[in-house]
Design a protein around this motif. Sequence first.
Motif, PDB file in Angstrom:
ATOM      1  N   THR A   1      -6.925  -1.417  -6.918  1.00 23.82           N
ATOM      2  CA  THR A   1      -8.114  -1.554  -6.072  1.00 23.82           C
ATOM      3  C   THR A   1      -7.751  -2.180  -4.731  1.00 23.82           C
ATOM      4  N   LEU A   2      -6.944  -3.247  -4.765  1.00 23.49           N
ATOM      5  CA  LEU A   2      -6.527  -3.898  -3.531  1.00 23.49           C
ATOM      6  C   LEU A   2      -5.641  -2.983  -2.696  1.00 23.49           C
ATOM      7  N   LEU A   3      -4.710  -2.292  -3.343  1.00 22.16           N
ATOM      8  CA  LEU A   3      -3.801  -1.397  -2.627  1.00 22.16           C
ATOM      9  C   LEU A   3      -4.564  -0.262  -1.955  1.00 22.16           C
ATOM     10  N   GLU A   4      -5.579   0.244  -2.624  1.00 26.60           N
ATOM     11  CA  GLU A   4      -6.382   1.324  -2.042  1.00 26.60           C
ATOM     12  C   GLU A   4      -7.170   0.865  -0.823  1.00 26.60           C
ATOM     13  N   GLN A   5      -7.368  -0.429  -0.716  1.00 27.75           N
ATOM     14  CA  GLN A   5      -8.015  -1.006   0.462  1.00 27.75           C
ATOM     15  C   GLN A   5      -7.019  -1.273   1.587  1.00 27.75           C
ATOM     16  N   GLY A   6      -5.763  -0.903   1.359  1.00 29.61           N
ATOM     17  CA  GLY A   6      -4.730  -1.124   2.367  1.00 29.61           C
ATOM     18  C   GLY A   6      -4.191  -2.537   2.388  1.00 29.61           C
ATOM     19  N   ARG A   7      -4.321  -3.251   1.286  1.00 27.74           N
ATOM     20  CA  ARG A   7      -3.912  -4.655   1.224  1.00 27.74           C
ATOM     21  C   ARG A   7      -2.662  -4.806   0.367  1.00 27.74           C
TER      22      ARG A   7
ATOM     23  N   PRO B   1       0.829  -1.211   0.000  1.00 32.58           N
ATOM     24  CA  PRO B   1       0.000   0.000   0.000  1.00 32.58           C
ATOM     25  C   PRO B   1       0.863   1.260   0.000  1.00 32.58           C
ATOM     26  N   GLY B   2       0.428   2.225  -0.779  1.00 29.39           N
ATOM     27  CA  GLY B   2       1.201   3.451  -0.921  1.00 29.39           C
ATOM     28  C   GLY B   2       1.967   3.512  -2.219  1.00 29.39           C
ATOM     29  N   THR B   3       2.144   2.369  -2.877  1.00 27.88           N
ATOM     30  CA  THR B   3       2.813   2.353  -4.178  1.00 27.88           C
ATOM     31  C   THR B   3       1.792   2.602  -5.288  1.00 27.88           C
ATOM     32  N   GLN B   4       2.269   3.011  -6.435  1.00 23.53           N
ATOM     33  CA  GLN B   4       1.406   3.314  -7.572  1.00 23.53           C
ATOM     34  C   GLN B   4       1.834   2.454  -8.764  1.00 23.53           C
ATOM     35  N   PRO B   5       1.307   1.243  -8.880  1.00 33.34           N
ATOM     36  CA  PRO B   5       1.709   0.375  -9.991  1.00 33.34           C
ATOM     37  C   PRO B   5       1.209   0.901 -11.327  1.00 33.34           C
ATOM     38  N   THR B   6       1.946   0.571 -12.360  1.00 34.18           N
ATOM     39  CA  THR B   6       1.535   0.908 -13.720  1.00 34.18           C
ATOM     40  C   THR B   6       1.439  -0.376 -14.529  1.00 34.18           C
ATOM     41  N   ALA B   7       0.916  -0.259 -15.727  1.00 34.89           N
ATOM     42  CA  ALA B   7       0.755  -1.438 -16.573  1.00 34.89           C
ATOM     43  C   ALA B   7       2.076  -2.149 -16.804  1.00 34.89           C
TER      44      ALA B   7
ATOM     45  N   ASP C   1       3.208 -15.146 -20.558  1.00 31.88           N
ATOM     46  CA  ASP C   1       1.964 -15.912 -20.497  1.00 31.88           C
ATOM     47  C   ASP C   1       0.908 -15.244 -19.631  1.00 31.88           C
ATOM     48  N   GLY C   2       1.133 -13.984 -19.300  1.00 34.07           N
ATOM     49  CA  GLY C   2       0.198 -13.278 -18.446  1.00 34.07           C
ATOM     50  C   GLY C   2       0.606 -13.360 -16.989  1.00 34.07           C
ATOM     51  N   VAL C   3      -0.222 -12.787 -16.121  1.00 34.65           N
ATOM     52  CA  VAL C   3       0.091 -12.733 -14.697  1.00 34.65           C
ATOM     53  C   VAL C   3      -1.139 -13.087 -13.871  1.00 34.65           C
ATOM     54  N   VAL C   4      -0.860 -13.400 -12.605  1.00 31.00           N
ATOM     55  CA  VAL C   4      -1.901 -13.600 -11.606  1.00 31.00           C
ATOM     56  C   VAL C   4      -1.755 -12.492 -10.571  1.00 31.00           C
ATOM     57  N   VAL C   5      -2.862 -11.879 -10.207  1.00 29.35           N
ATOM     58  CA  VAL C   5      -2.894 -10.825  -9.191  1.00 29.35           C
ATOM     59  C   VAL C   5      -3.757 -11.310  -8.039  1.00 29.35           C
ATOM     60  N   LYS C   6      -3.216 -11.205  -6.833  1.00 24.57           N
ATOM     61  CA  LYS C   6      -3.972 -11.657  -5.667  1.00 24.57           C
ATOM     62  C   LYS C   6      -3.527 -10.887  -4.433  1.00 24.57           C
TER      63      LYS C   6
ATOM     64  N   ARG D   1      -3.229  -7.549 -21.361  1.00 23.09           N
ATOM     65  CA  ARG D   1      -4.255  -7.024 -20.449  1.00 23.09           C
ATOM     66  C   ARG D   1      -3.618  -6.414 -19.204  1.00 23.09           C
ATOM     67  N   GLN D   2      -2.426  -5.835 -19.380  1.00 22.52           N
ATOM     68  CA  GLN D   2      -1.710  -5.271 -18.234  1.00 22.52           C
ATOM     69  C   GLN D   2      -2.503  -4.167 -17.550  1.00 22.52           C
ATOM     70  N   ALA D   3      -3.230  -3.371 -18.310  1.00 22.56           N
ATOM     71  CA  ALA D   3      -3.993  -2.285 -17.704  1.00 22.56           C
ATOM     72  C   ALA D   3      -5.063  -2.831 -16.767  1.00 22.56           C
ATOM     73  N   ASP D   4      -5.689  -3.945 -17.152  1.00 25.97           N
ATOM     74  CA  ASP D   4      -6.693  -4.559 -16.287  1.00 25.97           C
ATOM     75  C   ASP D   4      -6.056  -5.111 -15.017  1.00 25.97           C
ATOM     76  N   ALA D   5      -4.886  -5.734 -15.164  1.00 25.30           N
ATOM     77  CA  ALA D   5      -4.186  -6.269 -14.003  1.00 25.30           C
ATOM     78  C   ALA D   5      -3.787  -5.142 -13.056  1.00 25.30           C
ATOM     79  N   ALA D   6      -3.304  -4.023 -13.621  1.00 26.90           N
ATOM     80  CA  ALA D   6      -2.915  -2.888 -12.792  1.00 26.90           C
ATOM     81  C   ALA D   6      -4.118  -2.304 -12.068  1.00 26.90           C
ATOM     82  N   ARG D   7      -5.263  -2.268 -12.732  1.00 22.79           N
ATOM     83  CA  ARG D   7      -6.483  -1.747 -12.101  1.00 22.79           C
ATOM     84  C   ARG D   7      -6.888  -2.640 -10.921  1.00 22.79           C
ATOM     85  N   HIS D   8      -6.794  -3.926 -11.091  1.00 20.26           N
ATOM     86  CA  HIS D   8      -7.093  -4.876 -10.012  1.00 20.26           C
ATOM     87  C   HIS D   8      -6.158  -4.622  -8.831  1.00 20.26           C
ATOM     88  N   ALA D   9      -4.866  -4.522  -9.115  1.00 23.29           N
ATOM     89  CA  ALA D   9      -3.899  -4.304  -8.041  1.00 23.29           C
ATOM     90  C   ALA D   9      -4.156  -2.989  -7.313  1.00 23.29           C
TER      91      ALA D   9
END
Length: 294
Positions: free
Chosen positions: A160-166, A115-121, A128-133, A150-158
């Motif tokens: 969302t989690l980071l903004e929740q403090g996770r 949390p506090g970082t700002q990931p980019t695509a 072969d793609g990535v898993v975000v959890k 689909r890096q932009a979608d993966a970054a958006r997922h990440a």
Amino acid sequence: MSVARVAVVTSEAGVEYDDDLPLIVDALRSGGLSAEPVVWHTAAAPWARFDLAVIRSTWDYVERLDEFLTWADSTAGVTRLWNPPPLVRWNSDKHYLGELARHGVAVVPTRFLEPGTQPTAADFGGADGVVVKPAVSAGALDTARYEPGRQADAARHARTLLEQGRSVMVQPYLPRVAEGERALIFVGGAFSHAIRKDPLLTEPGVIDNDRVPHLGVAPYQPTEAELRTAAAALAAVPSPSAPLFARVDLVLDNAGEPVVLELELIEPNLFLRTDAQALGRFAEAVAARAAAQR
């Protein structure tokens, strides 16, 4: 001498859906112990009257992690808890994968975003793609895989989690997971049995928190390489004694070598119905721990 009293610790969902729970209670009773299922957050549960508390299907612990860790500490103050609180705390956050890797254990390559970082695509590239959890999760909660491009979608997922403090984990997607995940179960530090199951993240870009976590479960004979990898993971666990139970989840990397996906020490499904001797091994190990502390 009085009969040893064992609490088989569960949750409300575990009481309803854990198929192994009644088997474990019956096996312990048949072995001469006094055993009963107890929901971990039951108000004023009399933990002190038990000689041993064995965590099994506390499936809601992720949503109540702080409360659960406090419960583990307080319960261990009045009885013996297995697995014990230090292991529960260590295993509750998947940053432990980094520790296993530092000990030379072959794990799925994992990068953690805090949390506090700002990931980019650009942080989510992979052939072969990535898993975000999230780093604190169970049953693929809030987890999805993303195909190349689909890096932009993966970054958006990440984000969302980071903004929740996770904290967030980013792992390469390993295509050979299609050959099945392997789960190797250890009881009292010794290998007991193994299963193979179908992969979970079959639909790219989808977060499905209602998915069935264990599909296509079948008995499995692990390879020597898989046994070595699982044993190495257990050897790296920060504990002076072997866990009462452990499940090492493995997948194959692109070279066909086994790597640790997860090491589960809190409430893993042990698939006791898949091996004729598994329930007996587990009951004997519990009885031995109960006898050792009386």
